[in-house]
Design a protein around this motif. Sequence first.
Motif, mmCIF file in Angstrom:
data_model
loop_
_atom_site.group_PDB
_atom_site.id
_atom_site.type_symbol
_atom_site.label_atom_id
_atom_site.label_comp_id
_atom_site.label_asym_id
_atom_site.label_seq_id
_atom_site.Cartn_x
_atom_site.Cartn_y
_atom_site.Cartn_z
ATOM 1 N N THR A 59 39.635 16.633 23.343
ATOM 2 C CA THR A 59 40.545 17.465 24.132
ATOM 3 C C THR A 59 39.738 18.301 25.119
ATOM 4 O O THR A 59 38.564 18.587 24.889
ATOM 5 N N SER A 60 40.390 18.688 26.229
ATOM 6 C CA SER A 60 39.754 19.508 27.252
ATOM 7 C C SER A 60 40.835 20.087 28.149
ATOM 8 O O SER A 60 41.905 19.482 28.316
ATOM 9 N N ASP A 61 40.540 21.242 28.764
ATOM 10 C CA ASP A 61 41.454 21.828 29.737
ATOM 11 C C ASP A 61 41.491 21.017 31.025
ATOM 12 O O ASP A 61 42.388 21.194 31.840
ATOM 13 N N LEU A 62 40.523 20.120 31.222
ATOM 14 C CA LEU A 62 40.442 19.325 32.443
ATOM 15 C C LEU A 62 41.585 18.318 32.550
ATOM 16 O O LEU A 62 42.021 17.977 33.646
ATOM 17 N N SER A 63 42.083 17.847 31.401
ATOM 18 C CA SER A 63 43.117 16.817 31.397
ATOM 19 C C SER A 63 43.900 16.855 30.086
ATOM 20 O O SER A 63 43.338 17.169 29.037
ATOM 21 N N ASP A 64 45.169 16.489 30.170
ATOM 22 C CA ASP A 64 45.990 16.348 28.963
ATOM 23 C C ASP A 64 46.002 14.900 28.489
ATOM 24 O O ASP A 64 46.631 14.581 27.487
ATOM 25 N N ASP A 65 45.319 14.022 29.221
ATOM 26 C CA ASP A 65 45.301 12.594 28.911
ATOM 27 C C ASP A 65 43.845 12.133 28.792
ATOM 28 O O ASP A 65 43.245 11.662 29.759
ATOM 29 N N ILE A 66 43.279 12.334 27.596
ATOM 30 C CA ILE A 66 41.888 11.963 27.339
ATOM 31 C C ILE A 66 41.869 10.917 26.232
ATOM 32 O O ILE A 66 42.469 11.117 25.178
ATOM 33 N N THR A 67 41.181 9.820 26.476
ATOM 34 C CA THR A 67 41.099 8.747 25.495
ATOM 35 C C THR A 67 39.645 8.324 25.320
ATOM 36 O O THR A 67 38.785 8.654 26.135
ATOM 37 N N ILE A 68 39.397 7.582 24.250
ATOM 38 C CA ILE A 68 38.062 7.025 24.029
ATOM 39 C C ILE A 68 38.162 5.511 24.197
ATOM 40 O O ILE A 68 39.138 4.890 23.786
ATOM 41 N N HIS A 69 37.153 4.960 24.874
ATOM 42 C CA HIS A 69 37.166 3.532 25.219
ATOM 43 C C HIS A 69 35.885 2.844 24.772
ATOM 44 O O HIS A 69 34.815 3.436 24.824
ATOM 45 N N GLU A 70 36.044 1.590 24.399
ATOM 46 C CA GLU A 70 34.888 0.745 24.154
ATOM 47 C C GLU A 70 34.838 -0.311 25.241
ATOM 48 O O GLU A 70 35.868 -0.658 25.828
ATOM 49 N N SER A 71 33.647 -0.774 25.512
ATOM 50 C CA SER A 71 33.465 -1.852 26.484
ATOM 51 C C SER A 71 32.969 -3.073 25.741
ATOM 52 O O SER A 71 31.936 -3.030 25.074
ATOM 53 N N LYS A 72 33.743 -4.155 25.831
ATOM 54 C CA LYS A 72 33.370 -5.426 25.208
ATOM 55 C C LYS A 72 33.596 -6.531 26.217
ATOM 56 O O LYS A 72 34.636 -6.566 26.878
ATOM 57 N N ASP A 73 32.632 -7.415 26.321
ATOM 58 C CA ASP A 73 32.739 -8.549 27.246
ATOM 59 C C ASP A 73 33.116 -8.080 28.652
ATOM 60 O O ASP A 73 33.997 -8.658 29.295
ATOM 61 N N GLN A 74 32.495 -7.009 29.096
ATOM 62 C CA GLN A 74 32.694 -6.421 30.425
ATOM 63 C C GLN A 74 34.143 -5.974 30.655
ATOM 64 O O GLN A 74 34.606 -5.889 31.785
ATOM 65 N N ARG A 75 34.865 -5.679 29.559
ATOM 66 C CA ARG A 75 36.219 -5.154 29.658
ATOM 67 C C ARG A 75 36.299 -3.854 28.873
ATOM 68 O O ARG A 75 35.705 -3.715 27.819
ATOM 69 N N MET A 76 37.064 -2.929 29.400
ATOM 70 C CA MET A 76 37.230 -1.624 28.786
ATOM 71 C C MET A 76 38.574 -1.601 28.064
ATOM 72 O O MET A 76 39.581 -2.055 28.614
ATOM 73 N N GLN A 77 38.579 -1.085 26.812
ATOM 74 C CA GLN A 77 39.852 -0.951 26.106
ATOM 75 C C GLN A 77 39.846 0.313 25.261
ATOM 76 O O GLN A 77 38.814 0.720 24.716
ATOM 77 N N GLU A 78 41.005 0.937 25.178
ATOM 78 C CA GLU A 78 41.148 2.164 24.398
ATOM 79 C C GLU A 78 41.030 1.843 22.915
ATOM 80 O O GLU A 78 41.495 0.806 22.450
ATOM 81 N N VAL A 79 40.386 2.756 22.167
ATOM 82 C CA VAL A 79 40.296 2.638 20.716
ATOM 83 C C VAL A 79 40.786 3.943 20.088
ATOM 84 O O VAL A 79 40.843 4.977 20.749
#
Length: 149
Positions: free
Chosen positions: A66-86
Amino acid sequence: MSRRSTLVGVMALSAGLALAGCSSDGEPELKVNGAFMPQPVGDDMAAGFLTVHNSGGTADKLTSVTSDLSDDITIHESKDQRMQEVKTFDVPADGELNLERGGNHIMFMKLKQKPKQGEKVTLELRFEKSGAIKVELPVKEPTYSPKKH
């Protein structure tokens, strides 16, 4: 002789209890370093990078940011040159979680303001077992990439 055997037995039991108290199955011990955010190029999204070190004998999980910078913060992994939320990232016992360019990272969407180089962005990392840790991300130039040790 039985008094001596009793003393040896008590000492062995005490030593065993002391070792059990120092077992490697203790709580996670987390420390964050190497944190940074490249200055966003666009106006509405940014990425954050850092390393979480766990010197404890128990694994943990990063569950949210969480941060005051944004209300929409997610964590992502990169696999096979693609980014996806986890949903979570593992922080292994006696190991580390690396969030780095080209790999796993934090995504800030719909920024409330665009951070500029030289500023700091405060965020809170939330872990399954360790609770929350506040971290400051220094905003670096857009092309910043730290040297690996």
